[in-house]
Write an enzyme that holds these catalytic residues in place. Structure first.
Site, PDB file in Angstrom:
ATOM      1  N   ASP A  27       0.854  -1.188   0.000  1.00 13.91           N
ATOM      2  CA  ASP A  27       0.000   0.000   0.000  1.00 13.91           C
ATOM      3  C   ASP A  27       0.894   1.243   0.000  1.00 13.91           C
ATOM      4  O   ASP A  27       2.107   1.159   0.226  1.00 13.91           O
ATOM      5  CB  ASP A  27      -0.894  -0.063   1.241  1.00 13.91           C
ATOM      6  CG  ASP A  27      -1.828   1.123   1.364  1.00 13.91           C
ATOM      7  OD1 ASP A  27      -2.327   1.604   0.332  1.00 13.91           O
ATOM      8  OD2 ASP A  27      -2.044   1.580   2.502  1.00 13.91           O
ATOM      9  N   ASP A 204      -2.110  -0.631   5.874  1.00 14.93           N
ATOM     10  CA  ASP A 204      -2.402  -0.057   7.189  1.00 14.93           C
ATOM     11  C   ASP A 204      -3.882   0.106   7.478  1.00 14.93           C
ATOM     12  O   ASP A 204      -4.251   0.417   8.617  1.00 14.93           O
ATOM     13  CB  ASP A 204      -1.750   1.321   7.311  1.00 14.93           C
ATOM     14  CG  ASP A 204      -2.467   2.374   6.460  1.00 14.93           C
ATOM     15  OD1 ASP A 204      -2.595   2.153   5.226  1.00 14.93           O
ATOM     16  OD2 ASP A 204      -2.922   3.381   7.017  1.00 14.93           O
TER      17      ASP A 204
END
Length: 249
Positions: A27, A204
């Site tokens: 990410d 996250d």
């Protein structure tokens, strides 16, 4: 299955690489860079693109960014010619390291969605509207008390237009039904360069859970960045700085 116990740090990355071919799916916001009050307020090191390309070469091309940002937006910060596989808009847009499109080109969302969301954002101080080629988002980090109202508004808007909702850290988005980070992992794992490797997904936020689950389907695992109570990740790292240290970026 979601877990709530404190997770350990992952094994050293060099140890995992030495055990066999590894693929990384990473990410962007909150994982490689620190989250900012608005999407355009982020700070990106000028060395990040080159370091990621170096890591990709070390993995024989088995590194892909998988972000909620659009590919065009990622290009603003990483450069349009970065030699890296990447997926944008929660996996909906996908290109290989050569820049060639993987899969069908998605259809843009209706202009009416963008107009209504932009008008809603303008009606409340602190809200930020983010337009994407294939999605639209409301950020409420600057107006946290309006989170529930944003969720309700985008939920109703998405239902009317046949879209689905993605939620994250002070953000709610309307995206096409096929937008899914797990789908991006599965698509990349079918490509010859990734096939047969151990996938590791680093993220996250809630939307990254799809990526963790897809990695698990191929015998790999997820690494959550930061402290999240419910996650199916196997390991955790505290901050993007720890991610950089773990990957030796």
């Amino acid at each position: 299955m979601l877990g709530t116990a404190t997770l350990e740090m992952p094994p050293p990355f060099a140890l995992l690489r030495n055990a066999g071919p590894v693929s990384l799916f990473v990410d962007f916001d909150g994982t490689l860079i620190d989250i900012a009050p608005t999407p355009d307020a982020i700070t990106v090191s000028p060395d990040l693109s080159g370091n990621l390309e170096r890591l990709s070469r070390m993995l024989d091309g088995r590194l892909a960014l998988v972000s909620g940002r659009s590919l065009d937006n990622l290009a603003r910060y990483l450069g349009p010619d970065i030699a890296l596989a990447r997926a944008g808009t929660h996996g909906l847009e996908r290109v290989g390291a050569d820049g060639l499109q993987l899969g069908d080109r998605p259809a843009p969302i209706a202009d009416a969605v963008r107009v209504e969301m932009e008008q809603f954002a303008a009606s409340v101080a602190g809200l930020h509207y983010e337009s994407k080629p294939y999605g639209a988002a409301l950020h409420y980090r600057g107006a946290p008390d309006h989170g529930a109202a944003c969720d309700a508004f985008v939920g109703a808007l998405a239902a009317r237009h046949g879209l689905k909702v993605k939620t994250g850290k002070c953000v709610v988005e309307a995206v096409p039904q096929k937008a899914d980070k797990g789908a991006a992992v599965r698509a990349f794992m079918q490509e010859p360069v990734f096939r047969g490797s151990l996938p590791i997904f680093l993220g996250d936020d809630v939307t990254d859970e799809d990526g963790y689950r897809a990695a698990m389907e191929f015998g790999g695992f997820g690494i959550v960045v930061g402290r999240r109570r419910d996650t199916c990740a196997a390991y955790s790292l505290e901050t993007p700085a720890e991610v950089h240290a773990w990957l030796n970026l």
